[in-house]
Write an enzyme that holds these catalytic residues in place. Structure first.
Site, short mmCIF file in Angstrom:
data_model
loop_
_atom_site.label_atom_id
_atom_site.label_comp_id
_atom_site.label_asym_id
_atom_site.label_seq_id
_atom_site.Cartn_x
_atom_site.Cartn_y
_atom_site.Cartn_z
N TYR A 16 7.55 10.22 36.63
CA TYR A 16 7.66 8.64 36.68
C TYR A 16 6.38 8.13 37.76
O TYR A 16 5.66 7.15 37.82
CB TYR A 16 8.96 8.12 37.35
CG TYR A 16 8.86 6.53 37.16
CD1 TYR A 16 8.84 5.83 36.09
CD2 TYR A 16 9.09 5.90 38.46
CE1 TYR A 16 8.96 4.30 36.22
CE2 TYR A 16 9.07 4.58 38.40
CZ TYR A 16 9.03 3.77 37.46
OH TYR A 16 8.87 2.34 37.75
N GLU A 38 14.76 -1.95 34.86
CA GLU A 38 15.13 -2.39 36.50
C GLU A 38 16.60 -3.11 36.58
O GLU A 38 17.04 -3.32 37.41
CB GLU A 38 13.81 -3.55 36.72
CG GLU A 38 12.74 -2.69 36.86
CD GLU A 38 12.58 -1.66 38.38
OE1 GLU A 38 13.55 -1.83 39.13
OE2 GLU A 38 11.56 -0.84 38.37
N TRP A 46 17.83 4.68 40.98
CA TRP A 46 16.86 4.83 40.02
C TRP A 46 16.89 5.92 39.30
O TRP A 46 16.68 6.29 38.23
CB TRP A 46 15.46 4.51 40.76
CG TRP A 46 14.28 4.49 39.75
CD1 TRP A 46 13.05 5.41 39.77
CD2 TRP A 46 14.23 3.51 38.70
NE1 TRP A 46 12.20 4.88 38.63
CE2 TRP A 46 12.81 3.95 38.03
CE3 TRP A 46 14.82 2.72 38.28
CZ2 TRP A 46 12.15 3.19 36.77
CZ3 TRP A 46 14.51 2.16 37.14
CH2 TRP A 46 13.30 2.13 36.47
#
Ligand SMILES: [Zn+2]
Length: 173
Positions: A16, A38, A46
């Site tokens: 990522y 998000e 995350w």
């Protein structure tokens, strides 16, 4: 420790960080995916979201805005039983409502481009009146992660230059 120091080499964060974070995103559905991720991250790590990403894609019709906008109450109730995603009614409802609102805007990418450039605070205000579940942190993280606001990578990070070469909006004057 910054994300640039910590993420490289990690099984989920690494790819990522190296290939997505801060790089410009052009497709509406891909932008929608990142906004939904998000929003789902709120209150969680995350890493949790990255690990669930493939299941999220299946559960949310590959983040096809048209399809998600048409999710019925029965479909949304079923998502609440899917342990592979974040089972939070408000977050699920936000995905569907935001899909409807993006559809009403026409193109998400064109709408973002039309409002660029804007300060972080101005973006946050605009997102608050345009979408749901988009507070300051979610909005600024989203815009940073898809190239509308600066700050994703440290200037010393090897990925910083690669991001710049792709001409993210914040770097184009
Ligand atoms: Zn970096």
């Amino acid at each position: 420790m910054s994300y640039c120091d910590f993420a490289p080499g990690q099984p989920y964060h690494g790819p990522y960080h190296d290939r997505e974070y801060g790089f410009p995103v052009k497709s509406d559905d891909a932008l929608f995916e990142r906004l939904v991720l998000e929003i789902n991250q709120a209150g969680l790590s995350w890493l949790t979201i990255l690990k669930k990403r493939e299941v999220f894609r299946k559960a949310f019709a590959n983040f096809d805005i048209e399809k998600v906008a048409r999710f019925t109450p029965a479909k949304r109730a079923k998502l609440m039983t899917n342990a592979g995603i974040i089972r939070n009614r408000l977050k699920i409802e936000a995905a569907v409502e935001n899909a409807k609102r993006i559809r009403a805007l026409g193109s998400f990418a064109k709408w973002l481009d039309a409002h660029h450039p804007r300060s972080k605070d101005e973006w946050v205000k605009l997102f608050k009146k345009t979408f749901v579940f988009t507070g300051g942190e979610i909005t600024s993280s989203f815009l940073m992660s898809v190239g509308y606001l600066p700050g994703a990578h440290e200037e010393t990070c090897p990925v910083y230059k690669r991001v710049l070469n792709r001409k993210p909006r914040w770097a184009v004057t």
